[in-house]
Write an enzyme that holds these catalytic residues in place. Structure first.
Site, mmCIF file in Angstrom:
data_model
loop_
_atom_site.group_PDB
_atom_site.id
_atom_site.type_symbol
_atom_site.label_atom_id
_atom_site.label_comp_id
_atom_site.label_asym_id
_atom_site.label_seq_id
_atom_site.Cartn_x
_atom_site.Cartn_y
_atom_site.Cartn_z
ATOM 1 N N HIS A 220 3.696 -2.282 3.160
ATOM 2 C CA HIS A 220 3.698 -0.930 2.606
ATOM 3 C C HIS A 220 5.027 -0.662 1.915
ATOM 4 C CE1 HIS A 220 0.620 -0.869 5.742
ATOM 5 N NE2 HIS A 220 0.054 0.126 5.076
ATOM 6 N N ASP B 18 0.816 -1.218 0.000
ATOM 7 C CA ASP B 18 0.000 0.000 0.000
ATOM 8 C C ASP B 18 0.849 1.267 0.000
ATOM 9 O OD1 ASP B 18 -2.105 -1.747 0.211
ATOM 10 O OD2 ASP B 18 -2.945 -0.860 2.035
#
Length: 286
Positions: free
Chosen positions: A251, A106
């Site tokens: 992430h 992400d």
């Protein structure tokens, strides 16, 4: 959080704590309680400097994974079919009994860490889903194209990573639609998957995402790498959560992601050696 391109996210976080109560009464569905805004994450920052120029496009890699069937640009004569509106996001991937998992990243792309993650994935011939923020794509279009060129799926993670249930419908649509538009202009295909920041969905988010042609995709394994808990803690989270159909959340942007990169170099080859296969989600299988 990064200081120049992701400062709007921090400003949103400052407003988010006050909005959480309203989000709950609006029927918000959250699968990421650990990442709900608050605490040290919501610290004030100075006014942002003007954004950096777009990085030079990277040369396409000679290495290519086999792309997901049907991921290319849809025929212009046939509009992309809209999915049914869900009331909960997809949490895991039913692989029909295969020992497979889905890897997701992400908040990117980020030229400081995304290329390292891409190199690890390429070394092990593993595809992943990158849920990108539109404001990051704006500054890193060459890197976004590289992600798609190497066979990875580009998903939608909004433009500026706000707490969506705290926004009105028009603002929610703008956050999601702007990102779909820039992804399509950059890689030639619109995103088919959407992930709400903080895992916070409500009725409006589900409806707007479906109207824009995307399925809501969550996760089962949260590495909590956004909190930089250490390489060992990130690795342990994946080891303990690994199972057939698991979806791993990591992430590649939003802060120092060097721990994420180091952990990936450890746990990914371990899982592959243990018989796991990393796959891409397939809309046709829903």
């Amino acid at each position: 959080m990064k200081d120049d391109r992701t400062t709007p996210v921090r400003r949103t976080l400052l407003r988010a704590a006050a909005a959480l109560g309203a989000a709950a009464t609006a029927g918000c569905f959250s699968v990421d309680r650990a990442r709900t805004p608050g605490g040290t994450a919501a610290t004030a920052t100075a006014a942002p400097a003007p954004g950096p120029p777009a990085i030079a496009p990277l040369k396409p890699s000679a290495y290519r994974l086999q792309p997901l069937t049907g991921y290319g640009p849809p025929p212009r004569t046939r509009p992309l079919a809209k999915p049914a509106v869900r009331r909960a996001p997809i949490l895991s991937w039913d692989d029909g009994g295969r020992r497979s998992m889905v890897l997701t990243f992400d908040d990117g792309p980020d030229p400081a860490y995304t290329p390292d993650i891409l190199r690890v994935l390429r070394e092990h011939e593993v595809p992943a889903v990158f849920f990108v923020c539109g404001e990051q794509v704006r500054w890193n279009k060459g890197l976004t194209r590289r992600m798609a060129d190497e066979g990875h799926v580009i998903g939608n993670h909004t433009w500026s990573h706000p707490l969506l249930p705290s926004l009105g419908r028009n603002a929610v649509r703008s956050e999601i639609a702007r990102t779909s538009d820039i992804v399509e202009r950059t890689v030639g295909a619109p995103p088919l998957w959407f992930r709400a920041p903080y895992g916070a969905w409500n009725r409006a988010v589900f409806e707007i995402g479906a109207d824009l042609g995307m399925e809501p995709f969550a996760w089962t394994v949260d590495t909590v790498d956004w909190d930089t808990p250490g390489t060992a803690a990130i690795t342990r989270a994946v080891r303990e959560g690994a199972e057939p159909g698991a979806v791993v959340l990591s992430h590649d942007a939003g802060g120092d992601r060097s721990q994420t990169v180091r952990a990936l170099r450890v746990w990914l080859p371990e899982l592959l050696a243990g018989g796991y296969e990393m796959v891409l989600p397939d809309r046709a299988a829903l």
